[in-house]
Design a protein around this motif. Structure first.
Motif, PDB file in Angstrom:
ATOM      1  N   LEU A 255      32.940  38.116  30.312  1.00 36.26           N
ATOM      2  CA  LEU A 255      34.208  37.739  30.941  1.00 36.26           C
ATOM      3  C   LEU A 255      35.294  37.670  29.861  1.00 36.26           C
ATOM      4  O   LEU A 255      35.576  36.624  29.301  1.00 36.26           O
ATOM      5  N   THR A 256      35.879  38.803  29.591  1.00 38.94           N
ATOM      6  CA  THR A 256      36.868  38.939  28.519  1.00 38.94           C
ATOM      7  C   THR A 256      38.257  38.515  28.999  1.00 38.94           C
ATOM      8  O   THR A 256      38.493  38.332  30.200  1.00 38.94           O
ATOM      9  N   THR A 257      39.174  38.389  28.069  1.00 42.50           N
ATOM     10  CA  THR A 257      40.562  38.075  28.405  1.00 42.50           C
ATOM     11  C   THR A 257      41.143  39.145  29.332  1.00 42.50           C
ATOM     12  O   THR A 257      41.823  38.825  30.310  1.00 42.50           O
ATOM     13  N   THR A 258      40.862  40.402  29.050  1.00 40.41           N
ATOM     14  CA  THR A 258      41.353  41.492  29.902  1.00 40.41           C
ATOM     15  C   THR A 258      40.796  41.369  31.311  1.00 40.41           C
ATOM     16  O   THR A 258      41.528  41.541  32.298  1.00 40.41           O
ATOM     17  N   LYS A 259      39.509  41.054  31.435  1.00 42.54           N
ATOM     18  CA  LYS A 259      38.903  40.883  32.760  1.00 42.54           C
ATOM     19  C   LYS A 259      39.533  39.707  33.482  1.00 42.54           C
ATOM     20  O   LYS A 259      39.782  39.769  34.697  1.00 42.54           O
ATOM     21  N   LYS A 260      39.824  38.622  32.784  1.00 41.46           N
ATOM     22  CA  LYS A 260      40.472  37.468  33.407  1.00 41.46           C
ATOM     23  C   LYS A 260      41.850  37.846  33.940  1.00 41.46           C
ATOM     24  O   LYS A 260      42.240  37.436  35.038  1.00 41.46           O
ATOM     25  N   GLU A 261      42.593  38.633  33.185  1.00 41.96           N
ATOM     26  CA  GLU A 261      43.916  39.074  33.646  1.00 41.96           C
ATOM     27  C   GLU A 261      43.795  39.923  34.910  1.00 41.96           C
ATOM     28  O   GLU A 261      44.561  39.766  35.851  1.00 41.96           O
ATOM     29  N   ARG A 262      42.809  40.812  34.945  1.00 38.16           N
ATOM     30  CA  ARG A 262      42.590  41.644  36.132  1.00 38.16           C
ATOM     31  C   ARG A 262      42.182  40.783  37.325  1.00 38.16           C
ATOM     32  O   ARG A 262      42.586  41.053  38.454  1.00 38.16           O
ATOM     33  N   LEU A 263      41.377  39.763  37.084  1.00 31.16           N
ATOM     34  CA  LEU A 263      40.971  38.860  38.162  1.00 31.16           C
ATOM     35  C   LEU A 263      42.174  38.122  38.742  1.00 31.16           C
ATOM     36  O   LEU A 263      42.280  37.941  39.961  1.00 31.16           O
ATOM     37  N   CYS A 264      43.068  37.688  37.878  1.00 33.21           N
ATOM     38  CA  CYS A 264      44.283  37.011  38.359  1.00 33.21           C
ATOM     39  C   CYS A 264      45.117  37.953  39.219  1.00 33.21           C
ATOM     40  O   CYS A 264      45.592  37.565  40.287  1.00 33.21           O
ATOM     41  N   ARG A 265      45.295  39.177  38.767  1.00 34.31           N
ATOM     42  CA  ARG A 265      46.062  40.148  39.561  1.00 34.31           C
ATOM     43  C   ARG A 265      45.368  40.432  40.893  1.00 34.31           C
ATOM     44  O   ARG A 265      46.017  40.536  41.933  1.00 34.31           O
ATOM     45  N   ALA A 266      44.049  40.549  40.868  1.00 36.23           N
ATOM     46  CA  ALA A 266      43.303  40.798  42.105  1.00 36.23           C
ATOM     47  C   ALA A 266      43.424  39.614  43.062  1.00 36.23           C
ATOM     48  O   ALA A 266      43.609  39.795  44.268  1.00 36.23           O
ATOM     49  N   ALA A 267      43.334  38.399  42.530  1.00 38.15           N
ATOM     50  CA  ALA A 267      43.468  37.210  43.379  1.00 38.15           C
ATOM     51  C   ALA A 267      44.859  37.134  43.988  1.00 38.15           C
ATOM     52  O   ALA A 267      45.016  36.793  45.169  1.00 38.15           O
TER      53      ALA A 267
END
Length: 139
Positions: free
Chosen positions: A69-81
């Protein structure tokens, strides 16, 4: 036919969904997509929407599930949410991000839930949708 890696990932997501149901959560969606964004599981725990990322790794592998769970993945998760909230007009709902770590070994799957994997203010402001954001949301 899916690759061996894809089959393990699917089995891990199935194990994660079953685990969350055993906890009493309501699974709203699995593998929700909006263009290039994806959320593995959208669930409800009582009144809270939970955006769940599932990471499956082989036991004894080079990387443990939570390390993926990288910083980039967290950013993508926020955009998806944010896209999910927009698509479902659900901006007034409290929400959070959880991670289900799944470890596979000889066809069995061990699951572990890590709550609140994205904290308020952790994400870059460039991903904010502005006035739709509310103070209790984790971005």
């Amino acid at each position: 036919m899916p690759s061996a890696k894809a089959r393990i990932g699917i089995a891990g997501e199935d194990a994660a969904a079953a685990y969350l149901r055993r906890l009493g959560w309501n699974i709203l969606e699995r593998n929700w997509r909006s263009r290039h964004l994806e959320i593995d599981i959208v669930a409800e725990e009582r009144e809270t929407l939970v955006f769940v990322e599932v990471k499956t790794r082989a036991e004894g592998g080079l990387q443990r599930p939570f390390e993926a769970l990288t910083t980039t993945k967290k950013e993508r998760l926020c955009r998806a949410a944010q896209a999910w909230l927009e698509a479902h007009d659900a901006w007034s709902r409290p929400c959070r991000f959880d991670l289900v770590c799944v470890t596979s070994r000889a066809g069995t799957y061990h699951t572990e839930l890590i709550r609140n994997v994205i904290e308020y203010g952790e994400q870059s402001p460039r991903h904010s949708l502005g006035r739709r954001d509310t103070s209790w949301q984790p971005w």
